[in-house]
Design a protein around this motif. Structure first.
Motif, PDB file in Angstrom:
ATOM      1  N   LYS A  55      24.236  57.287  29.022  1.00  0.00           N
ATOM      2  CA  LYS A  55      23.504  57.992  30.087  1.00  0.00           C
ATOM      3  C   LYS A  55      22.288  58.713  29.517  1.00  0.00           C
ATOM      4  O   LYS A  55      21.237  58.790  30.171  1.00  0.00           O
ATOM      5  CB  LYS A  55      24.425  58.997  30.775  1.00  0.00           C
ATOM      6  CG  LYS A  55      25.585  58.397  31.572  1.00  0.00           C
ATOM      7  CD  LYS A  55      26.281  59.479  32.367  1.00  0.00           C
ATOM      8  CE  LYS A  55      27.522  58.951  33.082  1.00  0.00           C
ATOM      9  NZ  LYS A  55      28.638  58.704  32.140  1.00  0.00           N
TER      10      LYS A  55
ATOM     11  N   LEU B 221      24.932  64.668  28.192  1.00  0.00           N
ATOM     12  CA  LEU B 221      25.291  63.336  28.651  1.00  0.00           C
ATOM     13  C   LEU B 221      25.910  62.497  27.541  1.00  0.00           C
ATOM     14  O   LEU B 221      25.701  62.770  26.352  1.00  0.00           O
ATOM     15  CB  LEU B 221      24.030  62.614  29.174  1.00  0.00           C
ATOM     16  CG  LEU B 221      23.292  63.269  30.334  1.00  0.00           C
ATOM     17  CD1 LEU B 221      21.926  62.608  30.533  1.00  0.00           C
ATOM     18  CD2 LEU B 221      24.118  63.181  31.621  1.00  0.00           C
TER      19      LEU B 221
ATOM     20  N   ASP C 145      27.936  65.610  32.508  1.00  0.00           N
ATOM     21  CA  ASP C 145      27.921  64.190  32.175  1.00  0.00           C
ATOM     22  C   ASP C 145      28.254  63.331  33.390  1.00  0.00           C
ATOM     23  O   ASP C 145      29.379  62.836  33.549  1.00  0.00           O
ATOM     24  CB  ASP C 145      28.917  63.928  31.037  1.00  0.00           C
ATOM     25  CG  ASP C 145      28.832  62.497  30.525  1.00  0.00           C
ATOM     26  OD1 ASP C 145      27.842  61.819  30.845  1.00  0.00           O
ATOM     27  OD2 ASP C 145      29.763  62.066  29.813  1.00  0.00           O
TER      28      ASP C 145
END
Length: 358
Positions: free
Chosen positions: A231, A227, A72
């Protein structure tokens, strides 16, 4: 009536030279077909495709693995680039399966097409085949080719004259907006596929619809596992924008700005119909790879089931035959092909620009 292309230029580069001389209909294509068949170039290359598909699947898996390992972070967005590139390879294999280039078996070809189109890309294989087969039957035909029908863009001045409101403004500026609009194509392909489900027979609709939903679920699960939601959304938008741009850059050089026949030209034979409406792109192995073999657009249209690795072998035969029967053979660089396509789109919108803002 035949419409003059915007790129009617002469020269040794192979771009459009001079109007073709009349020839006996029905006799032009047969000798070429006999020669291509005699050299075994219509034979399938199943091993070549098996290796190519395996390499592409491994590349996709490696990209997904790298995304998971990176985790992430905004750096993961960089993987949208290779993922878009390998998705384009996936689309090329789906395209080739639809043309029976990979295998003679319709069932096996459909399975390969569904894997690459519906499951891996979320794009309807049946929708694409229906649209693409109509294009191949009448390329650039103003009444019969869905690729030059009225949509977000238009391709003839007659189409442009009918535009109103925002569509009129879009047509006036379509040349400069063309590449930015391609950024939306990746998402549009998914939407078209779902819309087409209503047209499909019940059994086909069930298979196609299920695979499209599985793709969406798997794609969303991957991004949301790796993510954060914000994102993940940015990655999906960036990835689809790059994918659409890549496909658009592949298909734009093929026919835009070439001859556009209408009902008055329906007497053209197969050879003239396919050659005069198509444009090749020069280049080496990198061009072949980047454009998925569609840089040999003339050969692909004349022999749509010729395996991709054979297209470059068919090319000298086609070029020589066209020279012998007096048919122009259009070939140019990749950059110039974009220039010619944009020039045509700009010319189509010219009457609206002269007419002002109305």
């Amino acid at each position: 009536m035949l419409q003059a292309p915007a790129n009617a230029e002469g020269g040794a580069s192979g771009t459009l030279l001079a109007p073709p001389r009349p020839a006996a209909r029905g006799s032009e294509f047969a000798p070429l077909l006999k020669e291509v068949k005699g050299q075994g170039l219509l034979e399938r290359r199943t091993g070549w495709y098996a290796r190519g598909i395996a390499v592409n699947l491994l590349a996709l898996a490696a990209t997904v693995t790298a995304m998971a390992l990176t985790g992430d972070t905004w750096w993961t967005l960089l993987y949208a680039v290779p993922l878009a590139v390998f998705w384009a390879r996936t689309a090329f294999f789906g395209h080739d399966a639809g043309h029976a280039q990979i295998t003679r078996s319709r069932r096996a070809g459909r399975a390969i097409g569904l894997l690459h189109s519906n499951l891996l890309l979320g794009m309807s294989y049946a929708w694409w085949n229906d649209k693409h087969n109509r294009h191949h039957a009448n390329p650039n035909h103003v009444d019969k080719d869905p690729d030059v029908g009225v949509g977000a863009l238009v391709w003839t001045e007659k189409q442009a004259e009918r535009r109103e409101g925002f569509a009129r403004w879009l047509t006036r500026n379509q040349a400069r907006l063309f590449f930015p609009m391609l950024l939306l194509e990746g998402i549009a392909l998914k939407v078209y596929g779902f819309q087409d489900l209503r047209r499909q027979p019940r059994r086909e609709r069930a298979v196609e619809g299920t695979l499209l939903l599985v793709h969406l679920a798997a794609y969303a699960s991957l991004l949301l596992t790796v993510l954060s939601p914000g994102k993940a959304l940015v990655f999906a938008l960036l990835h689809h924008a790059l994918f659409g741009l890549h496909l658009g850059m592949t298909f734009a050089p093929n026919h835009k700005g070439m001859e556009m026949p209408d009902a008055d030209d329906d007497g053209w034979g197969h050879l003239r119909r396919q050659v005069l409406t198509s444009r090749n792109v020069r280049g080496g192995p990198l061009t072949d790879w980047f454009l998925g073999g569609l840089n040999y657009q003339i050969e692909h249209h004349l022999f749509p089931n010729v395996p991709r690795p054979h297209l470059r072998l068919v090319q000298p035969l086609v070029r020589a035959h066209c020279r012998a029967v007096g048919i122009p053979y259009a070939e140019t660089s990749l950059i110039d092909s974009y220039r010619q396509a944009l020039r045509h789109m700009h010319a189509v919108g010219a009457p609206l620009r002269r007419g002002g803002a109305a």
